[in-house]
Write a protein that holds these residues in place. Sequence first.
Motif, PDB file in Angstrom:
ATOM      1  N   THR A 174       0.818  -1.218   0.000  1.00  0.00           N
ATOM      2  CA  THR A 174       0.000   0.000   0.000  1.00  0.00           C
ATOM      3  C   THR A 174       0.849   1.265   0.000  1.00  0.00           C
ATOM      4  O   THR A 174       0.544   2.231  -0.707  1.00  0.00           O
ATOM      5  CB  THR A 174      -0.944  -0.014   1.213  1.00  0.00           C
ATOM      6  OG1 THR A 174      -1.813  -1.147   1.122  1.00  0.00           O
ATOM      7  CG2 THR A 174      -1.791   1.249   1.263  1.00  0.00           C
ATOM      8  N   ALA A 175       1.934   1.276   0.779  1.00  0.00           N
ATOM      9  CA  ALA A 175       2.789   2.469   0.848  1.00  0.00           C
ATOM     10  C   ALA A 175       3.398   2.772  -0.520  1.00  0.00           C
ATOM     11  O   ALA A 175       3.462   3.941  -0.942  1.00  0.00           O
ATOM     12  CB  ALA A 175       3.880   2.270   1.902  1.00  0.00           C
ATOM     13  N   THR A 176       3.847   1.733  -1.231  1.00  0.00           N
ATOM     14  CA  THR A 176       4.424   1.917  -2.563  1.00  0.00           C
ATOM     15  C   THR A 176       3.376   2.425  -3.538  1.00  0.00           C
ATOM     16  O   THR A 176       3.650   3.324  -4.353  1.00  0.00           O
ATOM     17  CB  THR A 176       5.011   0.593  -3.079  1.00  0.00           C
ATOM     18  OG1 THR A 176       6.052   0.168  -2.194  1.00  0.00           O
ATOM     19  CG2 THR A 176       5.585   0.748  -4.482  1.00  0.00           C
ATOM     20  N   LEU A 177       2.176   1.875  -3.456  1.00  0.00           N
ATOM     21  CA  LEU A 177       1.105   2.321  -4.345  1.00  0.00           C
ATOM     22  C   LEU A 177       0.787   3.791  -4.147  1.00  0.00           C
ATOM     23  O   LEU A 177       0.636   4.547  -5.115  1.00  0.00           O
ATOM     24  CB  LEU A 177      -0.156   1.484  -4.116  1.00  0.00           C
ATOM     25  CG  LEU A 177      -0.150   0.062  -4.674  1.00  0.00           C
ATOM     26  CD1 LEU A 177      -1.468  -0.620  -4.367  1.00  0.00           C
ATOM     27  CD2 LEU A 177       0.098   0.073  -6.173  1.00  0.00           C
ATOM     28  N   LYS A 178       0.676   4.212  -2.893  1.00  0.00           N
ATOM     29  CA  LYS A 178       0.363   5.616  -2.621  1.00  0.00           C
ATOM     30  C   LYS A 178       1.451   6.531  -3.176  1.00  0.00           C
ATOM     31  O   LYS A 178       1.160   7.568  -3.783  1.00  0.00           O
ATOM     32  CB  LYS A 178       0.198   5.843  -1.117  1.00  0.00           C
ATOM     33  CG  LYS A 178      -1.078   5.260  -0.543  1.00  0.00           C
ATOM     34  CD  LYS A 178      -1.180   5.555   0.954  1.00  0.00           C
ATOM     35  CE  LYS A 178      -2.462   5.017   1.544  1.00  0.00           C
ATOM     36  NZ  LYS A 178      -2.576   5.299   2.986  1.00  0.00           N
ATOM     37  N   ARG A 179       2.700   6.154  -2.961  1.00  0.00           N
ATOM     38  CA  ARG A 179       3.809   6.976  -3.464  1.00  0.00           C
ATOM     39  C   ARG A 179       3.793   7.060  -4.981  1.00  0.00           C
ATOM     40  O   ARG A 179       3.878   8.154  -5.568  1.00  0.00           O
ATOM     41  CB  ARG A 179       5.133   6.372  -2.988  1.00  0.00           C
ATOM     42  CG  ARG A 179       6.376   7.160  -3.432  1.00  0.00           C
ATOM     43  CD  ARG A 179       7.605   6.292  -3.312  1.00  0.00           C
ATOM     44  NE  ARG A 179       7.558   5.176  -4.277  1.00  0.00           N
ATOM     45  CZ  ARG A 179       8.215   4.036  -4.100  1.00  0.00           C
ATOM     46  NH1 ARG A 179       8.921   3.819  -3.004  1.00  0.00           N
ATOM     47  NH2 ARG A 179       8.142   3.095  -5.035  1.00  0.00           N
ATOM     48  N   ASP A 180       3.664   5.903  -5.654  1.00  0.00           N
ATOM     49  CA  ASP A 180       3.713   5.888  -7.111  1.00  0.00           C
ATOM     50  C   ASP A 180       2.469   6.517  -7.735  1.00  0.00           C
ATOM     51  O   ASP A 180       2.556   7.172  -8.781  1.00  0.00           O
ATOM     52  CB  ASP A 180       3.882   4.451  -7.615  1.00  0.00           C
ATOM     53  CG  ASP A 180       5.259   3.870  -7.287  1.00  0.00           C
ATOM     54  OD1 ASP A 180       6.114   4.626  -6.776  1.00  0.00           O
ATOM     55  OD2 ASP A 180       5.473   2.674  -7.536  1.00  0.00           O
ATOM     56  N   MET A 181       1.320   6.324  -7.108  1.00  0.00           N
ATOM     57  CA  MET A 181       0.103   6.976  -7.607  1.00  0.00           C
ATOM     58  C   MET A 181       0.201   8.487  -7.486  1.00  0.00           C
ATOM     59  O   MET A 181      -0.229   9.222  -8.382  1.00  0.00           O
ATOM     60  CB  MET A 181      -1.115   6.452  -6.853  1.00  0.00           C
ATOM     61  CG  MET A 181      -1.554   5.065  -7.252  1.00  0.00           C
ATOM     62  SD  MET A 181      -3.001   4.493  -6.307  1.00  0.00           S
ATOM     63  CE  MET A 181      -3.472   3.029  -7.247  1.00  0.00           C
ATOM     64  N   ALA A 182       0.766   8.965  -6.383  1.00  0.00           N
ATOM     65  CA  ALA A 182       0.929  10.411  -6.190  1.00  0.00           C
ATOM     66  C   ALA A 182       1.841  10.991  -7.266  1.00  0.00           C
ATOM     67  O   ALA A 182       1.576  12.072  -7.812  1.00  0.00           O
ATOM     68  CB  ALA A 182       1.485  10.690  -4.799  1.00  0.00           C
ATOM     69  N   GLU A 183       2.920  10.262  -7.590  1.00  0.00           N
ATOM     70  CA  GLU A 183       3.843  10.733  -8.631  1.00  0.00           C
ATOM     71  C   GLU A 183       3.164  10.743  -9.995  1.00  0.00           C
ATOM     72  O   GLU A 183       3.322  11.691 -10.776  1.00  0.00           O
ATOM     73  CB  GLU A 183       5.082   9.842  -8.664  1.00  0.00           C
ATOM     74  CG  GLU A 183       5.996  10.007  -7.449  1.00  0.00           C
ATOM     75  CD  GLU A 183       7.217   9.106  -7.519  1.00  0.00           C
ATOM     76  OE1 GLU A 183       7.305   8.281  -8.464  1.00  0.00           O
ATOM     77  OE2 GLU A 183       8.083   9.223  -6.628  1.00  0.00           O
ATOM     78  N   ALA A 184       2.404   9.694 -10.297  1.00  0.00           N
ATOM     79  CA  ALA A 184       1.724   9.623 -11.592  1.00  0.00           C
ATOM     80  C   ALA A 184       0.658  10.704 -11.727  1.00  0.00           C
ATOM     81  O   ALA A 184       0.588  11.413 -12.736  1.00  0.00           O
ATOM     82  CB  ALA A 184       1.107   8.236 -11.773  1.00  0.00           C
ATOM     83  N   LEU A 185      -0.175  10.836 -10.714  1.00  0.00           N
ATOM     84  CA  LEU A 185      -1.251  11.837 -10.753  1.00  0.00           C
ATOM     85  C   LEU A 185      -0.701  13.252 -10.737  1.00  0.00           C
ATOM     86  O   LEU A 185      -1.305  14.174 -11.292  1.00  0.00           O
ATOM     87  CB  LEU A 185      -2.190  11.625  -9.567  1.00  0.00           C
ATOM     88  CG  LEU A 185      -3.053  10.359  -9.637  1.00  0.00           C
ATOM     89  CD1 LEU A 185      -3.608  10.011  -8.254  1.00  0.00           C
ATOM     90  CD2 LEU A 185      -4.194  10.536 -10.634  1.00  0.00           C
ATOM     91  N   GLY A 186       0.455  13.423 -10.098  1.00  0.00           N
ATOM     92  CA  GLY A 186       1.081  14.749 -10.047  1.00  0.00           C
ATOM     93  C   GLY A 186       1.933  15.049 -11.254  1.00  0.00           C
ATOM     94  O   GLY A 186       2.468  16.159 -11.380  1.00  0.00           O
ATOM     95  N   GLY A 187       2.124  14.062 -12.147  1.00  0.00           N
ATOM     96  CA  GLY A 187       2.894  14.275 -13.363  1.00  0.00           C
ATOM     97  C   GLY A 187       4.387  14.401 -13.137  1.00  0.00           C
ATOM     98  O   GLY A 187       5.100  14.975 -13.969  1.00  0.00           O
TER      99      GLY A 187
END
Length: 208
Positions: A174-187
């Motif tokens: 879950t921690a990895t998903l949140k980090r990577d999703m934040a990077e993707a959504l933030g561009g």
Amino acid sequence: MTIAPMHVSYSKHFRGTLVRNRLAVSAAVAIFVAASPALAECSVSSDAGAIAKPIDMTVQTDANIVASMSLLPKLMHIDYSSAAGGKPSCDLGQFTAGAASYELYGDDKAGRRRTAKPARKGDPIAQIVPVTDIIKAINASKQGKSATVEGYLLATVSKTEFTGWRYYTGMPDTATLKRDMAEALGGSTAPIFRNGADGKTEIFVPKR
């Protein structure tokens, strides 16, 4: 004539006892819930050793995977409406992407869904989508078999685009998903591919 007063007196006593019992039960439940974190927490599984695999388009298996991932929106009928409707049962907590707030949901049912919903209606949605190799899937279907899941794609879905950002060899925690999703959504990271509203697919991974 003495029965009525006795009956009234007993009823008052019974109601008082009932109220006290209800209060006692409520207090006991509240203490039990507060002392039992498992009732308030929700968790999902992850795969040990799962990594975001670098893509090399000069390698045929990688090229097949990218082609397969680009077909996922059509094969799985993924668009903004379907991504926004419904959500997995487990609330995995919040994270921020730039100035936007998101809530991550997941469960371990078929597909092991993971979806990040935006607080602001209309913002892009992040999803984890299971990936099968389309070539292997065709060969498996000829033998009457089901295709195996090769890995998982982190994708974002907007009203005009489906973008693939990370290809994982297994389900990340879950921690990895949140980090990577934040990077993707933030561009703040480079995509693998993007499907546009015009039906065209852009591949961003350079040939090495």
